[in-house]
Design a protein around this motif. Structure first.
Motif, PDB file in Angstrom:
ATOM      1  N   ARG A   5       0.913  -1.098   0.063  1.00  0.00           N
ATOM      2  CA  ARG A   5       0.148  -0.023  -0.136  1.00  0.00           C
ATOM      3  C   ARG A   5       0.744   1.257  -0.030  1.00  0.00           C
ATOM      4  NH1 ARG A   5      -4.943   1.650  -1.557  1.00  0.00           N
ATOM      5  NH2 ARG A   5      -5.760   3.749  -0.436  1.00  0.00           N
ATOM      6  N   VAL A   6       1.918   1.345   0.770  1.00  0.00           N
ATOM      7  CA  VAL A   6       2.723   2.470   0.840  1.00  0.00           C
ATOM      8  C   VAL A   6       3.280   2.616  -0.599  1.00  0.00           C
ATOM      9  CG1 VAL A   6       4.802   3.328   1.687  1.00  0.00           C
ATOM     10  CG2 VAL A   6       3.296   1.858   3.080  1.00  0.00           C
ATOM     11  N   LEU A   7       3.760   1.700  -1.328  1.00  0.00           N
ATOM     12  CA  LEU A   7       4.350   1.992  -2.641  1.00  0.00           C
ATOM     13  C   LEU A   7       3.360   2.372  -3.407  1.00  0.00           C
ATOM     14  CD1 LEU A   7       6.898   1.644  -4.236  1.00  0.00           C
ATOM     15  CD2 LEU A   7       5.981  -0.785  -4.824  1.00  0.00           C
ATOM     16  N   ASP A   8       2.062   2.025  -3.384  1.00  0.00           N
ATOM     17  CA  ASP A   8       0.886   2.452  -4.262  1.00  0.00           C
ATOM     18  C   ASP A   8       0.651   3.964  -4.063  1.00  0.00           C
ATOM     19  OD1 ASP A   8      -1.424   2.480  -5.563  1.00  0.00           O
ATOM     20  OD2 ASP A   8      -2.562   1.642  -4.266  1.00  0.00           O
ATOM     21  N   GLU A   9       0.626   4.425  -2.884  1.00  0.00           N
ATOM     22  CA  GLU A   9       0.500   5.763  -2.509  1.00  0.00           C
ATOM     23  C   GLU A   9       1.523   6.745  -3.053  1.00  0.00           C
ATOM     24  OE1 GLU A   9      -2.011   7.255  -1.134  1.00  0.00           O
ATOM     25  OE2 GLU A   9      -3.327   5.391  -1.228  1.00  0.00           O
ATOM     26  N   ALA A  10       2.742   6.222  -2.694  1.00  0.00           N
ATOM     27  CA  ALA A  10       3.885   6.866  -3.219  1.00  0.00           C
ATOM     28  C   ALA A  10       3.930   7.090  -4.762  1.00  0.00           C
ATOM     29  CB  ALA A  10       5.169   6.142  -2.753  1.00  0.00           C
ATOM     30  N   VAL A  11       3.803   6.171  -5.378  1.00  0.00           N
ATOM     31  CA  VAL A  11       3.710   6.459  -6.931  1.00  0.00           C
ATOM     32  C   VAL A  11       2.666   7.152  -7.312  1.00  0.00           C
ATOM     33  CG1 VAL A  11       3.463   4.901  -9.046  1.00  0.00           C
ATOM     34  CG2 VAL A  11       4.948   4.031  -7.297  1.00  0.00           C
ATOM     35  N   GLY A  43       5.277  12.997 -24.285  1.00  0.00           N
ATOM     36  CA  GLY A  43       5.051  11.761 -23.787  1.00  0.00           C
ATOM     37  C   GLY A  43       5.196  11.755 -22.126  1.00  0.00           C
ATOM     38  N   LEU A  44       5.742  12.437 -21.426  1.00  0.00           N
ATOM     39  CA  LEU A  44       5.887  12.189 -20.010  1.00  0.00           C
ATOM     40  C   LEU A  44       4.593  12.710 -19.409  1.00  0.00           C
ATOM     41  CD1 LEU A  44       9.485  13.369 -19.269  1.00  0.00           C
ATOM     42  CD2 LEU A  44       8.470  10.932 -19.087  1.00  0.00           C
ATOM     43  N   LEU A  45       3.859  13.674 -20.153  1.00  0.00           N
ATOM     44  CA  LEU A  45       2.740  13.979 -19.684  1.00  0.00           C
ATOM     45  C   LEU A  45       1.638  12.995 -19.784  1.00  0.00           C
ATOM     46  CD1 LEU A  45       2.752  17.704 -21.290  1.00  0.00           C
ATOM     47  CD2 LEU A  45       2.623  17.121 -18.954  1.00  0.00           C
ATOM     48  N   GLN A  46       1.605  11.887 -20.717  1.00  0.00           N
ATOM     49  CA  GLN A  46       0.627  11.086 -20.691  1.00  0.00           C
ATOM     50  C   GLN A  46       0.802   9.896 -19.550  1.00  0.00           C
ATOM     51  OE1 GLN A  46      -1.812  11.852 -22.804  1.00  0.00           O
ATOM     52  NE2 GLN A  46       0.019  13.671 -23.205  1.00  0.00           N
ATOM     53  N   VAL A  47       2.065   9.911 -19.091  1.00  0.00           N
ATOM     54  CA  VAL A  47       2.281   8.816 -17.877  1.00  0.00           C
ATOM     55  C   VAL A  47       1.273   8.714 -16.872  1.00  0.00           C
ATOM     56  CG1 VAL A  47       4.175   8.071 -16.355  1.00  0.00           C
ATOM     57  CG2 VAL A  47       5.008   8.928 -18.405  1.00  0.00           C
ATOM     58  N   PRO A  48       0.851   9.608 -16.204  1.00  0.00           N
ATOM     59  CA  PRO A  48       0.064   9.536 -15.247  1.00  0.00           C
ATOM     60  C   PRO A  48      -1.341   8.960 -15.386  1.00  0.00           C
ATOM     61  CG  PRO A  48       0.904  11.903 -15.059  1.00  0.00           C
ATOM     62  CD  PRO A  48       1.371  11.326 -16.235  1.00  0.00           C
ATOM     63  N   ALA A  49      -1.782   9.303 -16.721  1.00  0.00           N
ATOM     64  CA  ALA A  49      -3.105   8.893 -17.051  1.00  0.00           C
ATOM     65  C   ALA A  49      -2.980   7.109 -17.499  1.00  0.00           C
ATOM     66  CB  ALA A  49      -3.554   9.664 -18.268  1.00  0.00           C
ATOM     67  N   VAL A  50      -1.764   6.860 -18.079  1.00  0.00           N
ATOM     68  CA  VAL A  50      -1.691   5.547 -18.473  1.00  0.00           C
ATOM     69  C   VAL A  50      -1.355   4.771 -17.186  1.00  0.00           C
ATOM     70  CG1 VAL A  50       0.012   3.875 -19.718  1.00  0.00           C
ATOM     71  CG2 VAL A  50      -0.699   6.109 -20.776  1.00  0.00           C
ATOM     72  N   THR A 109       2.908  10.968  -6.317  1.00  0.00           N
ATOM     73  CA  THR A 109       3.860  11.488  -7.338  1.00  0.00           C
ATOM     74  C   THR A 109       3.252  11.730  -8.680  1.00  0.00           C
ATOM     75  OG1 THR A 109       5.497  10.634  -6.088  1.00  0.00           O
ATOM     76  CG2 THR A 109       6.088  11.285  -8.107  1.00  0.00           C
ATOM     77  N   LEU A 110       2.531  10.956  -9.298  1.00  0.00           N
ATOM     78  CA  LEU A 110       2.043  10.987 -10.604  1.00  0.00           C
ATOM     79  C   LEU A 110       0.944  11.911 -10.728  1.00  0.00           C
ATOM     80  CD1 LEU A 110       2.092   7.499 -11.939  1.00  0.00           C
ATOM     81  CD2 LEU A 110       3.604   9.379 -12.724  1.00  0.00           C
ATOM     82  N   ASP A 111       0.219  12.218  -9.299  1.00  0.00           N
ATOM     83  CA  ASP A 111      -0.837  13.076  -9.273  1.00  0.00           C
ATOM     84  C   ASP A 111      -0.183  14.718  -9.471  1.00  0.00           C
ATOM     85  OD1 ASP A 111      -2.687  11.453  -9.207  1.00  0.00           O
ATOM     86  OD2 ASP A 111      -2.941  11.540  -7.187  1.00  0.00           O
ATOM     87  N   ALA A 139      -1.312  17.448 -12.636  1.00  0.00           N
ATOM     88  CA  ALA A 139      -2.023  18.719 -12.082  1.00  0.00           C
ATOM     89  C   ALA A 139      -1.426  19.772 -13.165  1.00  0.00           C
ATOM     90  CB  ALA A 139      -1.728  18.997 -10.729  1.00  0.00           C
ATOM     91  N   PHE A 140      -0.434  19.461 -13.779  1.00  0.00           N
ATOM     92  CA  PHE A 140       0.158  20.354 -14.727  1.00  0.00           C
ATOM     93  C   PHE A 140      -0.610  20.662 -16.228  1.00  0.00           C
ATOM     94  CE2 PHE A 140       3.552  19.965 -11.871  1.00  0.00           C
ATOM     95  CZ  PHE A 140       4.044  21.293 -11.295  1.00  0.00           C
TER      96      PHE A 140
END
Length: 277
Positions: A107-113, A148-155, A116-118, A122-123
């Motif tokens: 769970r900790v790893l899930d929250e951290a990842v 490409g990096l801007l698509q990482v959070p959604a993917v 960070t992507l959130d 936001a940008f």
């Protein structure tokens, strides 16, 4: 009996419809891949006027710099297709492993990842590209990498959500109890489960990336003004829309066909496979 026959015909027609998207997608792809080999000179010409209407010697007329529009269109598709596919590949290569990592048992790893992507989510994309251009990073590879990096959070969110589905989670737990390792569970089992949603998202995301890159080029944040890129052509010739519409409508039509055709092909293909099942 008639109702069953009509239903079968409708289903058969739906199964055949995926290929109706091929002509729509094939035209811009053919222009992008084969066009540079067939295009002529794209330098300004001294024997013609800028924004000249289509006529003899210039099938699509000339642009504001007195360049042949047909040659520019044939040259410009390669940068559009290459940039969009490159940015999409970066988003998938970085986003899929992060999504699988967040879907793990910790769970900790899930929250951290995900948190960070959130921050990256936001940008606004165009604001990031404007900042990039303001700092002098206007090269092609900078534009593609950042898009490409801007698509990482959604993917990553999509992959995490699909991997955490109740059915997938139960099977994953069973596979882990049987002694299967991370590679087997994620690269063999979950890869099959994620194939359909990833394919659907990739088609839609291709349009998002294409729109982002085209907007950046249209606003002068990406490629130079002399580039034959379709979005740049639209921006440079927008003032001459009524006097020389071909210089704007042709590249705009090719961009639209590329977006719509890719989405239709993936959606109809997946629907056809579901119907066969």
């Amino acid at each position: 009996m008639t109702t069953l026959t009509e239903t079968a015909r409708v289903r058969t027609g739906r199964r055949r419809r995926p290929w109706a998207a091929l002509p729509l997608l094939a035209v811009p792809l053919a222009v992008a891949l084969v066009g540079p080999w067939l295009a002529g000179d794209t330098s300004p010409q001294t024997d013609v006027l800028p924004s000249q209407a289509p006529g003899a010697g210039h099938v699509l007329g000339t642009d504001v710099l007195a360049r042949d529009v047909l040659s520019l269109v044939l040259h410009g598709g390669a940068s559009v297709l290459g940039s969009a596919l490159g940015a999409l590949l970066i988003g998938l290569v970085a986003g899929v492993p992060l999504g699988l990592l967040a879907a793990g048992p910790r769970r900790v790893l899930d929250e951290a990842v995900m948190r960070t992507l959130d921050l990256l989510l936001a940008f606004p994309g165009l604001l990031v590209l404007m900042t990039l251009a303001a700092t002098g990073h206007r090269d092609w590879y900078w534009l593609v990498t950042v898009a490409g990096l801007l698509q990482v959070p959604a993917v990553a969110r999509l992959v995490r959500g699909a991997a955490l589905a109740p059915g997938a989670r139960t099977v994953v737990e069973a596979l882990r109890m049987q002694g299967h390792g991370w590679a087997y569970v994620h690269l063999r089992h979950l890869a099959r489960e994620l194939a359909a949603p990833l394919a659907t998202d990739a088609a839609g995301r291709f349009s998002v990336v294409l729109y982002l890159l085209a907007s950046a080029n249209f606003l002068g944040l990406g490629l130079p003004a002399s580039s034959p890129d379709w979005a740049v052509l639209i921006e440079r010739n927008s003032d001459a829309l009524f006097t020389q519409p071909a210089a704007v409508l042709v590249p705009a039509g090719l961009l639209t066909a590329l977006c719509v055709g890719s989405n239709l092909l993936v959606d109809r293909t997946l629907a056809r496979r579901r119907g066969q099942r």
